[in-house]
Design a protein around this motif. Structure first.
Motif, mmCIF file in Angstrom:
data_model
loop_
_atom_site.group_PDB
_atom_site.id
_atom_site.type_symbol
_atom_site.label_atom_id
_atom_site.label_comp_id
_atom_site.label_asym_id
_atom_site.label_seq_id
_atom_site.Cartn_x
_atom_site.Cartn_y
_atom_site.Cartn_z
ATOM 1 N N VAL A 137 47.608 77.275 47.805
ATOM 2 C CA VAL A 137 46.615 78.315 48.057
ATOM 3 C C VAL A 137 45.288 77.828 47.494
ATOM 4 O O VAL A 137 45.194 77.510 46.314
ATOM 5 C CB VAL A 137 47.019 79.648 47.396
ATOM 6 C CG1 VAL A 137 45.880 80.662 47.514
ATOM 7 C CG2 VAL A 137 48.274 80.198 48.054
ATOM 8 N N VAL A 138 44.260 77.721 48.346
ATOM 9 C CA VAL A 138 42.963 77.212 47.881
ATOM 10 C C VAL A 138 41.895 78.293 47.898
ATOM 11 O O VAL A 138 40.776 78.070 47.459
ATOM 12 C CB VAL A 138 42.492 76.010 48.732
ATOM 13 C CG1 VAL A 138 43.414 74.822 48.512
ATOM 14 C CG2 VAL A 138 42.434 76.379 50.210
ATOM 15 N N PHE A 139 42.234 79.442 48.456
ATOM 16 C CA PHE A 139 41.244 80.511 48.509
ATOM 17 C C PHE A 139 41.966 81.847 48.574
ATOM 18 O O PHE A 139 42.995 81.981 49.209
ATOM 19 C CB PHE A 139 40.352 80.346 49.748
ATOM 20 C CG PHE A 139 39.449 81.519 50.006
ATOM 21 C CD1 PHE A 139 38.241 81.646 49.329
ATOM 22 C CD2 PHE A 139 39.829 82.516 50.908
ATOM 23 C CE1 PHE A 139 37.418 82.747 49.566
ATOM 24 C CE2 PHE A 139 39.007 83.606 51.137
ATOM 25 C CZ PHE A 139 37.807 83.720 50.469
ATOM 26 N N GLU A 140 41.419 82.817 47.876
ATOM 27 C CA GLU A 140 41.919 84.166 48.038
ATOM 28 C C GLU A 140 40.740 85.102 47.964
ATOM 29 O O GLU A 140 39.921 84.999 47.034
ATOM 30 C CB GLU A 140 42.927 84.513 46.934
ATOM 31 C CG GLU A 140 43.541 85.886 47.140
ATOM 32 C CD GLU A 140 44.263 86.401 45.901
ATOM 33 O OE1 GLU A 140 44.523 85.603 44.982
ATOM 34 O OE2 GLU A 140 44.534 87.606 45.877
ATOM 35 N N GLY A 141 40.615 85.999 48.911
ATOM 36 C CA GLY A 141 39.482 86.911 48.872
ATOM 37 C C GLY A 141 39.423 87.777 50.115
ATOM 38 O O GLY A 141 40.370 87.810 50.902
ATOM 39 N N THR A 142 38.308 88.451 50.277
ATOM 40 C CA THR A 142 38.140 89.304 51.445
ATOM 41 C C THR A 142 37.520 88.477 52.567
ATOM 42 O O THR A 142 36.964 87.402 52.317
ATOM 43 C CB THR A 142 37.197 90.473 51.128
ATOM 44 O OG1 THR A 142 35.914 89.924 50.791
ATOM 45 C CG2 THR A 142 37.711 91.293 49.962
ATOM 46 N N PRO A 143 37.589 88.984 53.783
ATOM 47 C CA PRO A 143 36.905 88.291 54.880
ATOM 48 C C PRO A 143 35.428 88.076 54.568
ATOM 49 O O PRO A 143 34.871 87.032 54.930
ATOM 50 C CB PRO A 143 37.105 89.234 56.061
ATOM 51 C CG PRO A 143 38.376 89.951 55.767
ATOM 52 C CD PRO A 143 38.397 90.118 54.276
ATOM 53 N N ALA A 144 34.802 89.029 53.881
ATOM 54 C CA ALA A 144 33.374 88.880 53.552
ATOM 55 C C ALA A 144 33.158 87.715 52.591
ATOM 56 O O ALA A 144 32.216 86.932 52.752
ATOM 57 C CB ALA A 144 32.842 90.176 52.942
ATOM 58 N N ASN A 181 42.483 92.681 55.877
ATOM 59 C CA ASN A 181 41.798 93.183 54.680
ATOM 60 C C ASN A 181 41.551 92.076 53.672
ATOM 61 O O ASN A 181 40.647 92.154 52.857
ATOM 62 C CB ASN A 181 42.635 94.246 53.955
ATOM 63 C CG ASN A 181 43.135 95.312 54.899
ATOM 64 O OD1 ASN A 181 44.332 95.461 55.090
ATOM 65 N ND2 ASN A 181 42.215 96.033 55.513
ATOM 66 N N ARG A 182 42.445 91.079 53.720
ATOM 67 C CA ARG A 182 42.389 90.049 52.700
ATOM 68 C C ARG A 182 42.826 88.733 53.306
ATOM 69 O O ARG A 182 43.579 88.719 54.294
ATOM 70 C CB ARG A 182 43.307 90.426 51.524
ATOM 71 C CG ARG A 182 42.764 90.077 50.140
ATOM 72 C CD ARG A 182 43.271 91.083 49.097
ATOM 73 N NE ARG A 182 44.710 91.247 49.193
ATOM 74 C CZ ARG A 182 45.593 90.379 48.706
ATOM 75 N NH1 ARG A 182 45.196 89.289 48.095
ATOM 76 N NH2 ARG A 182 46.878 90.614 48.822
ATOM 77 N N VAL A 183 42.369 87.646 52.708
ATOM 78 C CA VAL A 183 42.619 86.329 53.280
ATOM 79 C C VAL A 183 43.152 85.390 52.202
ATOM 80 O O VAL A 183 42.673 85.415 51.066
ATOM 81 C CB VAL A 183 41.305 85.721 53.845
ATOM 82 C CG1 VAL A 183 41.557 84.323 54.391
ATOM 83 C CG2 VAL A 183 40.699 86.617 54.897
ATOM 84 N N TYR A 184 44.161 84.608 52.558
ATOM 85 C CA TYR A 184 44.547 83.459 51.737
ATOM 86 C C TYR A 184 44.241 82.214 52.540
ATOM 87 O O TYR A 184 44.574 82.137 53.723
ATOM 88 C CB TYR A 184 46.047 83.466 51.420
ATOM 89 C CG TYR A 184 46.458 84.481 50.384
ATOM 90 C CD1 TYR A 184 46.410 84.178 49.031
ATOM 91 C CD2 TYR A 184 46.919 85.735 50.763
ATOM 92 C CE1 TYR A 184 46.795 85.099 48.070
ATOM 93 C CE2 TYR A 184 47.314 86.669 49.815
ATOM 94 C CZ TYR A 184 47.246 86.344 48.473
ATOM 95 O OH TYR A 184 47.622 87.253 47.529
#
Lengths: 291, 243
Positions: free
Chosen positions: B219-226, B209-212
Motif C-alpha cells: 500500500v503506497v497511498f491511502e486517502g480520499t479521492p480529493a 469514498n476512499r482510495v488505496y
C-alpha cells in the motif's frame, strides 16, 4: 450390399447399442465435467453392474429386484469410492487421477475374476422379454426393444434431475465453473459425492441391462469404456445432451458399418471422431474453451 | 504512508498485514486495509500491483501465507470461498464467470440458493431492466455489458454485505460504462459496502469514498479521492495514471 431388412434390423441394433452408450457416457461425462476426473474405472463398473445382476438373478427370477439391487449396490460402491479414494485426488494432477481410477478398475476386474472365474456367465433374459416382436416390416428381439425403452426412461429421469431440480442446477453450473459455484456460497464438493455416485449407478445399470444380451465376463466393460470416451468427445466434454446424442450416433455408426463389413465398424467410429476434432474440436454440444 | 488506526469496531472488513503468494512469486507484502460499513473503497494501481490478488485473498480463492483477515470481527482467513460467501462477502470476478449454458434466471437462482435473505427477481430486474428482457437467454449469448450486469446481479441477489468488484468496466462501451457507474453510484448511495478495483480511475473515483494505492504488492497511498487528485505526481509515479 446388404438387403434393406438387414439394414433396418442393424439400425435397430444401433439404437439399442446407442442407448446403452448414451447411458454409459452420460455417467462418464457428468463425472468428468463436475469433478474434473476422467474415470478410467468406468468399464470395470459396467462389469460390476452385470455381475450384480448375475448374482441376484441366480437367487430370484425377478428382474425388477435385480434392477433395484443393482441400483443399491452401485450407489454404495460409488459413495465408498468417492469418500475413500477419489475425494483425495481432486487437487492432484490429472495423471494421478487417471492412474488411481485406472488402478481401481484393475482391482475391480480382478476381484470379479477371483470371485466368478474368467469364464463367460449367462444372465437370462427376463420372462417378459423373451421371444421376438412383430414390428410389421421386421421381427425383432423383444428384450432389445424393452432395453431401448428402459434406457430412454432412465435418461429422461437423469434429464429431469439435471434440468428441473436445484441439485441439477448446481451440477450444471459446477460442470462449467466449479470455482465460481464455490464463490457463490455453495459447497461444491458436497455435490461431487452425489455426481460420482449417480455416474456409477448409471454405468452399473447399463452393464446390468446389457448382461442378458451378451456373455458376462470381467473384461466386458473395456470395449464400452473406449467407445464411451469417443462418445463424450463427439458430444462435447461434460455435456449431458452431447453424451446422449453422441451415444446414439456412435451406436448407429458401429451397427450400420457392421452391416457392410464388421471389421471396419470401430475404424469408422474413430474416423468420425478425427473428422469432428478437425471441424469442431469442442464437440457437438460443447462450448469453446471448456475443460 | 500511515495506515489509519481508527476505531476497530467501525470496520466491517479488516485486512491485517497479509502476505499472499502465487506459487513461488510473492505478490502481496504485509498488505493492510480497512473498509467501514457503508463505505466504497477503490483499489488503484498498475497492472500487477496486486489489486486482483487482494480481492481473491479476501474471498478465500487464494489463502494468504500469513496475516489476518477479519470480517465483521470474525477471522475468515483460511476459510473456503463458499464459507466466506456465506458470511456475506461476494466477489464479482474480472472474467465475470457467467455460467454460459445456464439462462440468466438460472444464473441468478444458483447465486440465490444459499443466501438467507435472497432478493426476489423483481428487485434485481428493477436495478437491471435489461436482464428481465433476457431472463430466458443462455449466459453465453449475452453481450459483455449484459454479462457484467448479471455478474453484479448475482452478488446483489445474495444481498451481499460487501461486494468486491474486480474491473467491472473493463472492455465495455462508454455508454454501458456510464449506465454501470450510475448503478454503482446508486448502490453506494443506498449504503452498500464495496471495494472496487478499476483501471478507469475517473469512473471509480466518481463513487468511491476512499482510495488505496497499490504498488508491487504494497500500500503506497491511502486517502480520499480529493487527496489523490491533489497529488498528481503520486498518481503518475505509483499508479501509472494521469487524471
Amino acid at each position: 450390399m446388404p438387403s434393406w431388412p438387414a439394414l433396418v434390423s442393424q439400425a435397430f441394433n444401433g439404437l439399442a447399442l446407442g442407448a446403452l452408450l448414451a447411458l454409459v457416457s452420460s455417467g462418464l461425462t457428468i463425472i468428468l465435467g463436475t469433478l474434473g476426473v476422467l474415470n478410467f474405472a468406468h468399464g470395470a463398473l459396467f462389469a460390476v453392474g452385470a455381475y450384480v445382476a448375475f448374482v441376484i438373478l441366480q437367487y430370484t427370477s425377478s428382474f425388477v429386484l435385480a434392477l433395484l439391487g443393482c441400483c443399491g449396490v452401485m450407489l454404495l460402491l460409488g459413495i465408498l469410492l468417492e469418500r475413500v479414494i477419489i475425494r483425495l485426488f481432486y487437487d492432484r494432477p490429472d495423471e494421478d487421477q487417471i492412474l488411481v481410477t485406472y488402478g481401481i478398475g484393475i482391482v475391480l476386474v480382478e476381484c470379479l475374476r477371483a470371485a466368478f472365474g474368467g469364464n463367460a456367465q449367462r444372465v437370462p433374459v427376463p420372462s417378459w422379454g423373451r421371444g421376438a416382436t412383430q414390428l410389421g416390416f421386421l421381427i425383432y428381439p423383444t428384450y432389445r426393444l424393452q432395453l431401448i425403452a428402459i434406457i430412454a426412461m432412465l435418461l429422461l429421469g437423469l434429464y429431469l434431475v439435471l434440468y428441473r431440480t436445484s441439485v441439477g442446477l448446481v451440477v450444471r453450473a459446477g460442470i462449467e465453473n466449479p470455482a465460481m459455484v464455490g464463490i457463490l456460497g455453495i459447497n461444491v464438493r458436497r455435490a461431487f459425492l452425489l455426481v460420482f455416485a449417480v455416474g456409477v449407478v448409471a454405468v452399473g445399470l447399463a452393464g446390468m441391462l446389457y448382461a442378458p444380451v451378451v456373455a458376462v465376463t470381467p473384461d466386458m466393460g473395456a470395449n464400452f469404456m473406449a467407445q464411451s470416451f469417443v462418445v463424450i468427445v463427439l458430444g462435447g466434454l461434460g455435456s449431458f445432451p452431447g453424451a446422449v446424442v453422441g451415444g446414439l450416433i456412435a451406436g448407429e455408426i458401429i451397427s450400420l458399418t457392421s452391416a457392410f463389413n464388421s471389421s471396419y465398424s470401430e475404424v469408422m467410429l474413430y474416423a468420425l471422431m478425427a473428422l469432428l476434432l478437425v471441424l469442431r474440436p469442442q464437440g457437438l454440444f460443447g462450448s469453446e474453451g471448456r475443460v | 504512508m500511515p495506515i489509519s488506526g481508527g476505531c476497530t469496531r467501525m470496520s466491517l472488513l479488516e485486512v491485517d498485514r497479509i502476505n499472499t503468494l502465487y506459487g513461488d512469486s510473492h505478490v502481496l507484502f504485509d498488505l493492510s486495509l480497512r473498509v467501514k460499513q457503508g463505505e466504497v473503497v477503490a483499489l488503484l494501481g498498475r497492472n500487477g500491483a496486486g489489486k486482483t490478488t487482494t480481492l481473491r485473498s479476501i474471498m478465500g480463492v487464494l489463502a494468504p501465507r500469513s496475516g489476518q483477515i477479519r470480517f465483521d470481527g470474525k477471522s475468515i482467513g483460511g476459510l473456503p470461498p463458499s464459507a466466506i460467501a456465506g458470511m456475506g462477502v461476494q466477489l464479482v470476478p474480472e472474467e465475470r464467470a457467467i455460467f454460459g449454458g445456464l439462462t440468466v434466471e438460472e444464473n441468478l437462482r444458483v447465486a440465490a440458493l444459499t443466501a438467507p435473505n435472497a432478493w426476489p427477481f423483481d428487485r434485481i430486474y428493477q436495478v437491471f431492466p435489461r436482464l428481465k428482457e433476457r431472463r430466458k437467454s443462455a449466459g453465453r449469448t449475452l453481450s459483455g455489458g449484459e454479462q457484467q450486469m448479471l455478474a453484479i446481479a448475482r452478488a446483489l441477489i445474495r444481498d451481499a454485505r460487501i461486494i468486491l468488484l474486480d474491473e467491472p468496466f473493463e472492455g465495455l462501451a462508454p455508454l454501458i460504462v456510464r449506465d454501470l457507474v450510475e448503478v454503482a453510484r446508486n448502490l453506494a448511495a443506498e449504503g452498500r459496502t464495496m471495494i472496487v478495483v478499476e483501471q478507469n480511475v475517473t469512473a471509480a473515483l466518481s463513487f468511491a469514498n476512499r482510495v488505496y494505492g497499490l504498488n508491487n504488492g504494497h500500500v503506497v497511498f491511502e486517502g480520499t479521492p480529493a487527496d489523490l487528485s491533489a497529488n498528481p505526481g503520486l498518481m503518475r509515479d505509483f499508479l501509472g495514471v494521469g487524471v
